[in-house]
Enzyme design. Structure first.
Site, PDB file in Angstrom:
ATOM      1  N   ASN A 223      26.104 -48.931  -2.526  1.00  0.00           N
ATOM      2  CA  ASN A 223      26.326 -49.742  -1.331  1.00  0.00           C
ATOM      3  C   ASN A 223      25.558 -51.057  -1.395  1.00  0.00           C
ATOM      4  OD1 ASN A 223      27.652 -49.339   1.527  1.00  0.00           O
ATOM      5  ND2 ASN A 223      25.713 -50.386   1.879  1.00  0.00           N
ATOM      6  N   ASP A 224      24.247 -50.985  -1.319  1.00  0.00           N
ATOM      7  CA  ASP A 224      23.441 -52.206  -1.265  1.00  0.00           C
ATOM      8  C   ASP A 224      23.579 -53.057  -2.517  1.00  0.00           C
ATOM      9  OD1 ASP A 224      22.410 -51.381   1.235  1.00  0.00           O
ATOM     10  OD2 ASP A 224      20.924 -50.122   0.232  1.00  0.00           O
ATOM     11  N   VAL A 225      23.778 -52.417  -3.681  1.00  0.00           N
ATOM     12  CA  VAL A 225      23.793 -53.157  -4.949  1.00  0.00           C
ATOM     13  C   VAL A 225      25.072 -53.940  -5.157  1.00  0.00           C
ATOM     14  CG1 VAL A 225      22.199 -51.556  -6.043  1.00  0.00           C
ATOM     15  CG2 VAL A 225      24.654 -51.163  -6.234  1.00  0.00           C
TER      16      VAL A 225
ATOM     17  N   TYR B 238      21.047 -47.384   1.750  1.00  0.00           N
ATOM     18  CA  TYR B 238      19.651 -46.998   1.902  1.00  0.00           C
ATOM     19  C   TYR B 238      18.839 -48.071   2.627  1.00  0.00           C
ATOM     20  CZ  TYR B 238      16.344 -43.430   0.366  1.00  0.00           C
ATOM     21  OH  TYR B 238      15.474 -42.367   0.312  1.00  0.00           O
ATOM     22  N   ALA B 239      19.251 -49.334   2.503  1.00  0.00           N
ATOM     23  CA  ALA B 239      18.531 -50.413   3.174  1.00  0.00           C
ATOM     24  C   ALA B 239      18.963 -50.584   4.625  1.00  0.00           C
ATOM     25  CB  ALA B 239      18.732 -51.731   2.419  1.00  0.00           C
TER      26      ALA B 239
END
Length: 461
Positions: A387-389, A427-428
């Protein structure tokens, strides 16, 4: 005997160096582990021979051998039974053991009597404090990775942490100047207790997205504690091993911080870039859902496919299905690559190990920096559990907590399919802007179910 010990230690140190060198290459990493492990076994055996050579079997030798056998059996069973999703927790737990050993060594040394000099005392306390903080900090990291502990960021934690750091300088200083009316053992126990508390407070505020950095940093601290203990005991192999672990851990920590565009101080302080509220979170994003059949059709006609693995792939234990999907696509003359972000997963190299377990050849793994400028060449990019990456907010929204973090530019490929179970954030805790792009569709499914469906569809196309 002294010559034998020194030569054996030299061989062990060379094995550590070569082992670390091999670990930098996926094709040689397994051999590097075996080589370094063999060197450690040699060092332990030679140390035992040198300490007990010429003496009859003693209770100490029996206890040491019993501890080694017990630790080997327990460690082997834990390693065999652990799932890949829990590997970061296991690493944290093992690292805690190393820090705890350094703490106990300091306490035992203090109980044996006063070291001959102030320098020895400083070495003893330094190793003890670092080891104790690494022990308790690794335990908290383990609990966070296992989902048993939430982040806690309060001013009280920050103030108490700073007071503890000052106490680590003040208390030894008062003792060495004879201004503290306490014995060596009492002072050592006080410092170890305070260090245990500091380790807890050190990790508590750090966010989940920074856990890979924290694991690496705690590993390096354990290595430093080991090196300090080696100096105290004048043991060459402890010094060398500790330096190797400490240096490698610090370098890896800094590399990951660079990969996240974060300073080490921001990570330790539990602070994010930006103001903390992303403007992207307030925008309405139009989600375009897709199906397994539609996605399979896209893959069947694609010439070049990129797969971006994330923690969701590990949770679903779908790495073997991912390998099967790759094999089917390659039978159709489709070129398939896995694009790996440096901090994907929950620890450094998590995705690499996960895919290696599924016999994905290391040549298929591409680092983010090497392919980002070529993402427009991929017909389809499949994002599995990441997700964040891949979140464009890291490049576009200065108010985003992840702003400035290098990402995989999946949005540049012709079509993007994101496999997710639901609309939960990464996660962020940041909404993913990629979901609103015209070339992006979401396949709502568990990774294992989705990949199984894609494999079955592609077999009949």
């Amino acid at each position: 005997m002294i010559a034998l010990v020194n030569i054996s230690y030299l061989i062990a140190m060379l094995s550590f160096i070569l082992g670390l060198k091999f670990l930098s290459s996926p094709s040689k990493a397994k051999h590097g582990n075996i080589l370094a492990g063999t060197g450690m076994v040699l060092a332990v055996i030679v140390t035992l021979i040198s300490q007990f050579f010429g003496f009859s079997v003693s209770i100490n030798l029996l206890l040491i051998l019993l501890a080694i056998v017990t630790g080997t059996i327990v460690g082997k069973r834990m390693s065999d039974r652990v799932e890949m999703t829990a590997m970061p927790q296991l690493v944290s737990l093992f690292n805690a053991m190393g820090g705890g050993c350094a703490m106990l060594l300091g306490i035992m040394e203090a109980r044996l009597g006063t070291p001959p000099s102030s320098a020895s005392l400083i070495l003893l306390w330094s190793g003890l404090i670092i080891g104790a903080a690494s022990f308790s900090g690794s335990v908290i990291a383990y609990r966070k990775l296992a989902g048993k502990q939430k982040d806690k960021r309060t001013r009280m934690i920050m103030y108490v942490s700073r007071i503890l750091l000052v106490s680590f300088l003040v208390i030894p200083g008062l003792y060495l100047t004879n201004l503290l009316p306490l014995g060596l053992v009492s002072v050592t126990l006080i410092l170890s207790s305070l260090a245990l508390v500091y380790g807890i407070l050190f990790v508590l505020p750090i966010g989940g997205a920074d856990m890979p950095v924290v694991i690496s940093l705690l590993n390096s601290l354990t290595g430093i504690a080991t090196a300090l203990a080696g100096i105290l005991y004048n043991n060459t192999i402890m010094i060398a091993g500790g330096i190797f672990v400490g240096a490698a851990g610090i370098l890896l920590t800094l590399l990951m911080c660079n990969a996240m565009n974060r300073s080490i101080f921001a990570v330790i302080g539990g602070k994010f870039n930006g103001s903390g509220v992303s403007s992207g979170d307030e925008e309405e994003i139009e989600i375009k859902a897709t199906s397994i059949g539609e996605t399979a059709t896209k893959l069947a006609f694609a010439q070049k496919v990129a797969i971006v693995p994330g923690y969701g792939l590990a949770v679903a234990q779908a790495q073997h299905l991912c390998s099967q999907l790759q094999a089917i696509l390659e039978e159709k003359d489709t070129e398939v690559h896995y694009i790996i972000h440096p901090v994907a997963g929950r620890m450094p190299g998590h995705m690499n190990v996960l895919l290696a377990e599924a016999d994905v050849h290391y040549d298929k793994l591409k680092e983010m920096d090497l392919v980002n400028d070529e993402m427009n060449e991929y017909d389809v990019t499949i994002v599995i559990g990441a997700n964040d990456v891949v979140n464009p907010a890291a490049e576009q929204d200065e108010n985003s907590p992840i702003y400035g973090m290098p990402i995989i530019k999946a949005y540049n490929s012709r079509e993007v399919v994101v496999i997710k179970r639901g609309m939960s954030k990464g996660y962020a805790g940041v909404e993913n802007r990629l979901f609103g792009y015209d070339n992006c569709q979401l396949l709502f499914s568990d990774a294992k179910v989705a990949l199984s469906g894609l494999i079955n569809e592609l077999k009949v196309l």
